[in-house]
Enzyme design. Structure first.
Site, PDB file in Angstrom:
ATOM      1  N   ALA A   1      -1.941  -6.459   0.194  1.00  0.00           N
ATOM      2  CA  ALA A   1      -2.608  -7.932   0.405  1.00  0.00           C
ATOM      3  C   ALA A   1      -2.632  -8.311   1.637  1.00  0.00           C
ATOM      4  CB  ALA A   1      -1.887  -8.927  -0.413  1.00  0.00           C
TER       5      ALA A   1
ATOM      6  N   GLY B   1       1.044  -1.314   0.076  1.00  0.00           N
ATOM      7  CA  GLY B   1       0.160   0.042   0.040  1.00  0.00           C
ATOM      8  C   GLY B   1       0.747   1.146  -0.038  1.00  0.00           C
TER       9      GLY B   1
ATOM     10  N   CYS C   1       2.493   1.108  11.931  1.00  0.00           N
ATOM     11  CA  CYS C   1       3.472   1.546  10.992  1.00  0.00           C
ATOM     12  C   CYS C   1       4.460   2.130  11.853  1.00  0.00           C
ATOM     13  CB  CYS C   1       2.955   1.875   9.988  1.00  0.00           C
ATOM     14  SG  CYS C   1       1.892   1.066   8.994  1.00  0.00           S
TER      15      CYS C   1
ATOM     16  N   GLN D   1      -7.503  -0.225   4.158  1.00  0.00           N
ATOM     17  CA  GLN D   1      -8.247  -1.024   5.385  1.00  0.00           C
ATOM     18  C   GLN D   1      -9.764  -1.379   4.944  1.00  0.00           C
ATOM     19  OE1 GLN D   1      -7.369  -1.940   8.420  1.00  0.00           O
ATOM     20  NE2 GLN D   1      -5.385  -0.846   8.383  1.00  0.00           N
TER      21      GLN D   1
ATOM     22  N   THR E   1      11.250  -7.168 -11.317  1.00  0.00           N
ATOM     23  CA  THR E   1      10.786  -8.405 -11.573  1.00  0.00           C
ATOM     24  C   THR E   1       9.407  -8.553 -10.607  1.00  0.00           C
ATOM     25  OG1 THR E   1      12.743  -9.396 -12.373  1.00  0.00           O
ATOM     26  CG2 THR E   1      11.009 -11.038 -11.562  1.00  0.00           C
TER      27      THR E   1
END
Length: 377
Positions: free
Chosen positions: A201, A71, A328, A180, A238
């Site tokens: 995810a 995110g 966080c 969220q 990648t």
């Protein structure tokens, strides 16, 4: 006693079916998606199928989904692109956004001399829509509005359709950090005029280190990462094939079981609220987190009538994982910027804890937590 996990707004346990999909991919699908041989083509096909399936959940085309490392990168990519590629000269946001937005806005203001304005919020963390309309109408500069769908600390839900209407009326772009919300609420991007969203995810029982950004068709994308020209030139690096497939599976499971899981988690949240109120009438709930209509059913931010700097630590010692705000910010000595913004100093100084739930949370978890809180308080 088994450990109790009540910090699902920080991250969620990975679903077993997601693990199985990723394990199979690691064994059988190790090719580089940029390679032209059969191993590369197989990996590329898996990535593009995942992109199509994820896009269908939001009623958009696959070309509008860009895979990222999560995110934070998605938010950064969207904001960075708005300034450098879409001629945005001004961002309107709020002071209770995730730092992925706030810090990026500060960087863009300092580096590119753009304007950043902050819409006011009330004591519940709700956006002042009249002030937003005023801010939107007082300039002709190309503007991007960046407001999160669900606040990660207090769970307050943005009236996203109303904001979208205001943005469209003033010809402003609209970005929402939906980290969220995705996997917990239905988002139809044909019905809601959002130009950009961000997803991660690990908030819906998928793996960490993968997410996506949605760019509505017609907006070109200037990458922040340069090198291999992956993601149609939007993001060099990648692709994380196994994690992307895990994210696809996690989202499929979450959306397929959304109503059932929501009803279950809502019942747990209501039960927890009622049990907390039995402990003390002076326990309060930050923002609108006790209101199931106006806040996320997965988040409950509780303000206790004490200053107890050891409460979080004591719960952890008892095997109960919770958060004092945003995970966080763990390791930071700073208090919650969200609570500091919406509460008066006397209330902000009190001990607040964010409890957040998932489909794996049990009533027994709630009961044990309540007993421990009674003991500690």
């Amino acid at each position: 006693m088994s450990p109790i996990y009540l910090d699902n707004a920080a991250t969620t346990p990975i679903d077993k079916e997601v693990l199985e999909v990723m394990y199979t991919s690691m064994q059988e699908n190790f090719g580089n998606p940029s390679s032209t041989h059969q191993f590369g083509r197989k990996a590329k096909s898996a990535v593009e199928t995942a992109r199509k399936n994820i896009a269908k959940h939001f009623n958009v085309s696959a070309s509008e989904i860009i895979f990222t490392a999560g995110g934070t990168e998605a938010d950064n990519l969207i904001l960075h692109n708005a300034i450098l590629n879409l001629n945005v000269k001004r961002i309107i946001t709020s002071k209770i956004e995730h730092h992925a937005v706030l810090h990026m806005c500060s960087y863009l203001k300092k580096t590119y001399n753009i304007s950043v304005d902050y819409v006011t919020v009330d004591k519940f963390g709700s956006i002042n829509l009249s002030h937003l309309e005023e801010l939107l109408s007082n300039t002709n500069d190309k503007t991007l509005v960046s407001l999160m769908h669900i606040n990660n600390e207090i769970g307050t839900i943005l009236p996203i359709d109303e904001v979208a209407v205001l943005c469209k009326k003033q010809d402003a772009l609209f970005h929402s950090d939906t980290v969220q919300a995705i996997g917990h609420y239905t988002i139809d991007l044909q019905k809601t005029s959002l130009d950009f969203i961000a997803a991660s995810a690990h908030k819906f029982h998928g793996p960490k280190g993968v997410g996506f950004a949605f760019f509505r068709k017609g907006f070109g994308i200037l990458p922040m990462l340069h090198g291999g020209n992956q993601e149609n030139g939007a993001r060099s690096s990648t692709e994380n094939v196994h994690a992307i497939l895990g994210m696809e599976k996690g989202l499929e499971i979450a959306i397929s079981n959304l109503e059932k899981d929501r009803n279950y988690i809502e019942s747990l949240k209501l039960y927890f609220i009622s049990e907390l109120q039995k402990i003390s009438d002076n326990i309060q709930f930050n923002g609108l987190s006790s209101d199931l209509e106006k806040s996320s059913y997965t988040i409950l931010s509780v303000r206790f009538p004490v200053i107890n700097e050891m409460l979080l630590f004591s719960l952890d010692l008892a095997g109960i994982a919770v958060s004092g705000g945003s995970a966080c910010q763990s390791g930071s000595n700073k208090g919650s910027h969200v609570l500091s913004e919406i509460l008066v100093d006397k209330e902000a100084d009190k001990t607040s804890i964010r409890f957040s739930f998932s489909k794996y949370t049990t009533k027994e978890d709630i009961d044990v937590t309540i007993l421990k809180l009674k003991e500690l308080l």
